[in-house]
Design an enzyme around this catalytic site. Structure first.
Site, PDB file in Angstrom:
ATOM      1  CD  GLU A   1      -1.437   7.922  10.161  1.00 29.53           C
ATOM      2  OE1 GLU A   1      -0.529   8.467   8.805  1.00 29.53           O
ATOM      3  OE2 GLU A   1      -1.949   6.640  10.132  1.00 29.53           O
TER       4      GLU A   1
ATOM      5  CG  HIS B   1      -6.060   0.585   2.355  1.00 29.03           C
ATOM      6  ND1 HIS B   1      -5.399   1.351   1.264  1.00 29.03           N
ATOM      7  CD2 HIS B   1      -5.689   0.190   3.229  1.00 29.03           C
ATOM      8  CE1 HIS B   1      -4.287   1.614   1.406  1.00 29.03           C
ATOM      9  NE2 HIS B   1      -4.125   0.202   2.938  1.00 29.03           N
TER      10      HIS B   1
ATOM     11  CE  LYS C   1      -5.250   4.451   3.042  1.00 27.76           C
ATOM     12  NZ  LYS C   1      -4.114   5.107   2.821  1.00 27.76           N
TER      13      LYS C   1
ATOM     14  CB  CYS D   1      -1.274   0.011   1.165  1.00 28.06           C
ATOM     15  SG  CYS D   1      -2.344  -1.593   0.712  1.00 28.06           S
TER      16      CYS D   1
ATOM     17  CG  PHE E   1       0.010  -5.748   4.411  1.00 29.19           C
ATOM     18  CD1 PHE E   1      -0.836  -4.705   5.269  1.00 29.19           C
ATOM     19  CD2 PHE E   1      -1.016  -6.950   3.831  1.00 29.19           C
ATOM     20  CE1 PHE E   1      -1.766  -4.762   6.139  1.00 29.19           C
ATOM     21  CE2 PHE E   1      -2.488  -7.042   4.565  1.00 29.19           C
ATOM     22  CZ  PHE E   1      -2.296  -5.936   4.989  1.00 29.19           C
TER      23      PHE E   1
ATOM     24  CG  HIS F   1      -1.212   4.680   5.905  1.00 26.47           C
ATOM     25  ND1 HIS F   1      -1.572   4.605   4.436  1.00 26.47           N
ATOM     26  CD2 HIS F   1      -1.773   2.907   6.666  1.00 26.47           C
ATOM     27  CE1 HIS F   1      -1.035   3.078   4.493  1.00 26.47           C
ATOM     28  NE2 HIS F   1      -1.374   2.199   5.452  1.00 26.47           N
TER      29      HIS F   1
END
Length: 414
Positions: A315, A341, A336, A164, A400, A304
């Site tokens: 975060e 996402h 998002k 991502c 990831f 994010h």
């Protein structure tokens, strides 16, 4: 010699809340949710039965049937968004040196849908059932290759793949390509098309997705205490980066300037964020250093913010540690909440949102925020768009594998 300055002159977007960058922006500032129940394949029995999909996508509006058959959907999306970014830039391709145009477009997963289809064909028909276009349709770098071939761009042509964080890595590398004088223009970003049965099943298996089937449009709720996972999205985000010298010479409209970036790794876990946030903090510090600015200079961060229970907290903590008291003075958000996402396309779509926030002086909201979480206590610009003069803004994207990116954009000033 002074470092080359890099500006953004073209934008292309294909998202669950808008086809085309203007429609995408209108969807953002109006707080539109792109999440709906899935009705184009059977989701009965799936823990998650919704996604943020691109509705009414008719590929015949953009390319002929023969061309479309030879492109996985992720590559179709990338081609459409790239065409828009190039046209939006106003560049006359007949008057520029095509050797000086680079293409860096990635995908976190690549041709997932063609892989599934060909696996079924191979199982049912043996090796004769496998198409000669299988491998070219599968590999994540093919969007870069196809755009290069279509337009004759002969500059650097490749892509980074980092889940991502993919499209943000490609934007950072595109910036370097211009700074190092390897190109005058770079078409960059990412594309993803994971919304089909096997894609949904895979993310359900890793327990990453929201299961709020009774209210899909409110399922993506970053920083809200009741968040339960992210919403699977799809689409593409493409930017045209250009050297400032080139943009001025041709009288281009400039949306903003890219000032720097920071990359890092968590070295922690294949899917879970580092709870101490050391990798994210390193990316943020590196981005600020690259841009030559201090934490207090940042006005806005497009986070994010996936709406996972652990990720949003990690975060938030990282931002508070890097920015200290200034963390509470910035306007943060997670788009998002509207787009879901978009995986490998998330960073570039959100970079477009960040650049347009600077350009228009508006910060789109984090929608679906209802219940405060004591561990997420910053100003996430909840539920309503806010006007704000922005000089510097950041966009974060993580993937990831522990991949962290932070890009810095600024208002263009002579």
């Amino acid at each position: 010699m002074a470092k080359k300055r890099v500006v953004i002159t073209g934008l292309g977007a294909l998202t669950p809340i808008g086809k085309g960058a203007p429609e995408f922006w209108n969807g953002l500032v109006s707080g539109k949710s792109g999440t709906k129940s899935i009705d184009n394949f059977d989701v009965s029995g799936f823990p998650t039965q919704f996604a943020a999909q691109i509705e009414d996508f008719d590929v015949s509006e953009y390319m002929n049937a023969k061309e479309a058959r030879r492109l996985d959907k992720f590559c179709q999306y990338a081609m459409v968004a790239s065409d828009e970014a190039i046209q939006d830039s106003g560049v006359n391709l007949e008057t520029i040196d095509l050797d000086r145009v680079a293409v860096l477009i990635g995908s976190g997963i690549g041709g997932m849908q063609i892989f599934y289809k060909q696996a079924v064909d191979f199982y049912e028909k043996g090796h004769r059932g496998v198409s000669p276009f299988f491998i070219p349709m599968l590999i994540p770098d093919m969007a870069s290759g196809q755009v290069s071939i279509k337009y004759g761009f002969r500059g650097p042509n490749y892509c980074a793949v980092s889940a991502c964080a993919t499209s943000s890595h490609n934007i950072g590398l595109a910036y370097d390509t211009i700074v190092q004088d390897q190109a005058d223009y770079v078409i960059c970003g990412g594309s993803e098309a994971p919304v089909f049965g096997m894609g949904l099943a895979g993310f359900n298996a890793v327990r990453a997705l929201s299961t709020r089937n009774d209210s899909p449009e409110t399922a993506s709720r970053p920083f809200d205490k009741t968040r339960d996972g992210f919403v699977l999205g799809e689409g593409a985000g493409i930017l045209m980066l250009e050297s400032l010298d080139s943009a001025i010479k041709r009288g281009a409209r400039i949306y903003g300037e890219m000032a720097g970036y920071g990359f890092s790794g968590d070295a922690h876990h294949i899917t879970a964020p580092d709870p101490d946030g050391k990798g994210v903090m390193l990316a943020l510090h590196s981005a600020l250093k690259s841009a030559g600015i201090q934490p207090k200079d940042i006005d806005h961060i497009n986070m994010h913010g996936t709406a996972t229970p652990l990720g949003d907290i990690a975060e938030t903590k990282s931002i508070k540690r890097v920015f200290d008291d200034h963390a509470y003075k910035m306007n943060l958000n997670s788009t998002k909440s509207m787009t879901g996402h978009m995986l490998g396309a998330a960073g570039s779509a959100e970079s477009i949102a960040t650049v347009l926030s600077i350009y228009h002086g508006l910060i789109p909201p984090t929608i679906n925020y209802q219940t405060p979480d004591p561990e997420c206590d910053l100003n996430y610009t909840t539920n309503e768009t806010e006007a704000k003069d922005i000089t510097y803004a950041m966009n974060n994207a993580f993937g990831f594998g522990g991949h962290n990116t932070s890009l810095v954009f600024k208002k263009y000033m002579d």
